[in-house]
Write a protein that holds these residues in place. Structure first.
Motif, PDB file in Angstrom:
ATOM      1  N   ASP A  86      20.644 -11.878 -71.339  1.00 32.59           N
ATOM      2  CA  ASP A  86      20.645 -12.914 -70.304  1.00 32.59           C
ATOM      3  C   ASP A  86      19.845 -14.130 -70.752  1.00 32.59           C
ATOM      4  OD1 ASP A  86      22.106 -11.191 -68.747  1.00 32.59           O
ATOM      5  OD2 ASP A  86      20.386 -10.496 -67.569  1.00 32.59           O
ATOM      6  N   TYR A 141      21.825 -16.236 -73.188  1.00 37.37           N
ATOM      7  CA  TYR A 141      22.827 -17.078 -72.521  1.00 37.37           C
ATOM      8  C   TYR A 141      22.160 -18.284 -71.859  1.00 37.37           C
ATOM      9  CZ  TYR A 141      26.779 -18.594 -69.740  1.00 37.37           C
ATOM     10  OH  TYR A 141      27.782 -19.355 -69.193  1.00 37.37           O
ATOM     11  N   LYS A 142      20.974 -18.071 -71.270  1.00 37.15           N
ATOM     12  CA  LYS A 142      20.251 -19.199 -70.657  1.00 37.15           C
ATOM     13  C   LYS A 142      19.874 -20.237 -71.711  1.00 37.15           C
ATOM     14  CE  LYS A 142      17.820 -21.395 -67.466  1.00 37.15           C
ATOM     15  NZ  LYS A 142      17.089 -22.387 -68.271  1.00 37.15           N
ATOM     16  N   HIS A 152      29.507 -15.980 -69.854  1.00 33.12           N
ATOM     17  CA  HIS A 152      28.478 -15.028 -70.273  1.00 33.12           C
ATOM     18  C   HIS A 152      29.104 -13.839 -71.001  1.00 33.12           C
ATOM     19  CE1 HIS A 152      25.258 -12.082 -70.067  1.00 33.12           C
ATOM     20  NE2 HIS A 152      24.432 -13.048 -69.714  1.00 33.12           N
TER      21      HIS A 152
END
Length: 468
Positions: A352, A355-356, A373
């Protein structure tokens, strides 16, 4: 880590010394003058296996590189083909190493990685090769023996699950081989004309076949490597011939430098050709041995598919099917274990976070079509065009660089080969602004570019080195 200075000597006038700043652009008026080669020499000096340009791989390249680690330790690394000498400047300590077997140990010293396996992926986060480097995201070859795979990288950043995943993967591999073997045998047992019996001699023959096929693959790889070396040498000779260089002798006369006057090159190419002939003979002999072993089995088991052939402990279709069902259940169980393992630990958190970081980079580079994502792949990126494709791949790989920095507190240098080449004026300025804002504080930046593509009005902190 900061690369302070590089000195190199490849013979045939390929010599030089370059001192790098925190932000450096290696410039030239035209292409094909050695900018990409210089970046590869940097990687060569750091112990990586690289594809050298202009036939330099055939030369006896010696390098002397000075680096400063994140701990402010200055290290000098001398490399002469496979031999490497490290010298710690502050203490005078000296260590000798040999490549390629010590390459990971060498790099773990100056990168200061505790987890050596991260080295398998780190090169793809900070080195961007001209032409193809930007599009390689998963399972891509960055340089020979160096690959880039985001999933593996994230796993390597979570040491508490890495060993557990390795155990599961090993079990899965064993089950997969057993399932393939039983399926092959079942295919034969379903044939009404099949007649099988257990025979230890057959098992030995199959083991010999596998060994011979492995040997054949190794011989072919060696042959390809020699062929590439011969081609590189020939290209170098052609290049020298086109230059029409002249040497001034002590008596003032001038002599044209031609390929036939280069001492040692002809014997080197001759040796390589001789080795190629020997390999051809070994390949043919190995093929004949494989054929003899295969023919013996074919004569006994005419209906058998040799590529999948394996001798089971029992030739009973019902019993084999029962074993097959059990193995498939075990495989499904291992798959579930792997999913649960990834969920319970920080793997998902890192995914996560990656992806950020990607979306932050994409936003700074004004990318309009963000990837969804979890679909970071070369296939998805190849569906984009032009600047969107270049900046998307760059955003992903630099997100991985930031992830390494956050997880290990290590600041890798950023080396980009001709990043401005496919961009217009505005996007070149945008890229420089992005690199300065996001990376110049903690990371050294080294870029190559022809002079006409360098954005105007760079700040005074950029050092421009011209190598024309």
């Amino acid at each position: 880590m900061w690369i302070e200075q590089l000195e190199y000597d490849g013979g045939l006038d390929y010599k030089g010394k370059v001192t790098f700043g925190k932000k450096t652009i290696i410039s030239s008026k035209h292409n094909i003058v050695g900018k990409s080669t210089l970046l590869r020499v940097i990687l060569y000096a750091l112990g990586f296996k690289v594809v050298m340009t202009n036939g330099i791989a055939a030369l006896n390249l010696k390098t002397d590189i000075k680096i400063i680690t994140d701990d402010s330790e200055k290290i000098q690394i001398f490399r002469d083909t496979e031999k490497v000498i490290l010298k710690w400047i502050s203490s005078g300590k000296i260590k000798e190493m040999h490549l390629p077997e010590d390459s990971k140990a060498l790099q773990s010293i100056f990168f200061n990685f505790n987890n050596i396996r991260i080295l398998d992926n780190c090169l793809g986060t900070f080195y961007f090769e001209q032409g193809r480097g930007y599009s390689l995201i998963n399972h891509g070859v960055v340089t020979p023996k160096n690959y880039f795979d985001l999933k593996d990288l994230i796993i390597q950043l979570v040491p508490e699950i890495e060993e557990k995943l390795k155990i599961i993967d090993k079990k899965e591999s064993i089950i997969k081989r057993k399932i393939s073997a039983i399926n092959a045998i079942n295919a034969v047992l379903r044939d009404k004309n099949a007649s099988l019996e257990e025979n230890d001699e057959d098992e030995i023959t199959i083991q010999n076949l596998n060994s011979l096929k492995f040997k054949l693959n190794q011989l072919k790889k060696r042959k390809r490597a020699i062929k590439e070396s011969i081609n590189d040498n020939n290209k170098l000779l052609q290049y020298i011939g086109k230059l029409k260089l002249k040497l001034r002798l002590s008596d003032g006369t001038k002599v044209l430098v031609t390929p036939d006057k280069i001492e040692g090159m002809e014997s080197t190419i001759g040796y390589l050709k001789s080795e190629k002939v020997v390999l051809n003979n070994q390949i043919e002999e190995t093929k004949q041995l494989i054929s003899i072993n295969e023919q013996g089995l074919k004569n006994k088991y005419k209906n058998q598919t040799l590529d999948k052939f394996a001798i089971p402990k029992a030739f009973n279709l019902d019993k084999n099917n029962a074993i097959l069902k059990y193995l498939q259940e075990r495989r499904d169980s291992l798959t579930s274990q792997k999913k649960e393992l990834l969920k319970k630990h920080s793997y998902q958190e890192l995914q996560d976070r990656l992806y950020k970081l990607y979306t932050d980079n994409a936003n700074e580079l004004k990318i309009s079509k963000w990837l969804s994502h979890g679909i970071f792949s070369s296939k998805n990126i190849s569906g984009l065009i032009g600047t969107e494709q270049e900046f998307t791949a760059l955003s992903i790989r630099l997100a991985a660089l930031k992830l390494i920095e956050e997880s290990t507190k290590i600041n890798l240098p950023l080396i980009l080969d001709s990043p401005f080449q496919e961009l217009d004026t505005d996007n070149r300025k945008l890229l420089v602004k992005f690199l300065e804002n996001e990376f110049s504080e903690k990371h050294q930046i080294i870029i190559t570019s022809v002079a006409k593509e360098i954005p105007e009005n760079l700040d005074d902190n950029w050092q421009i080195i011209t190598i024309d």
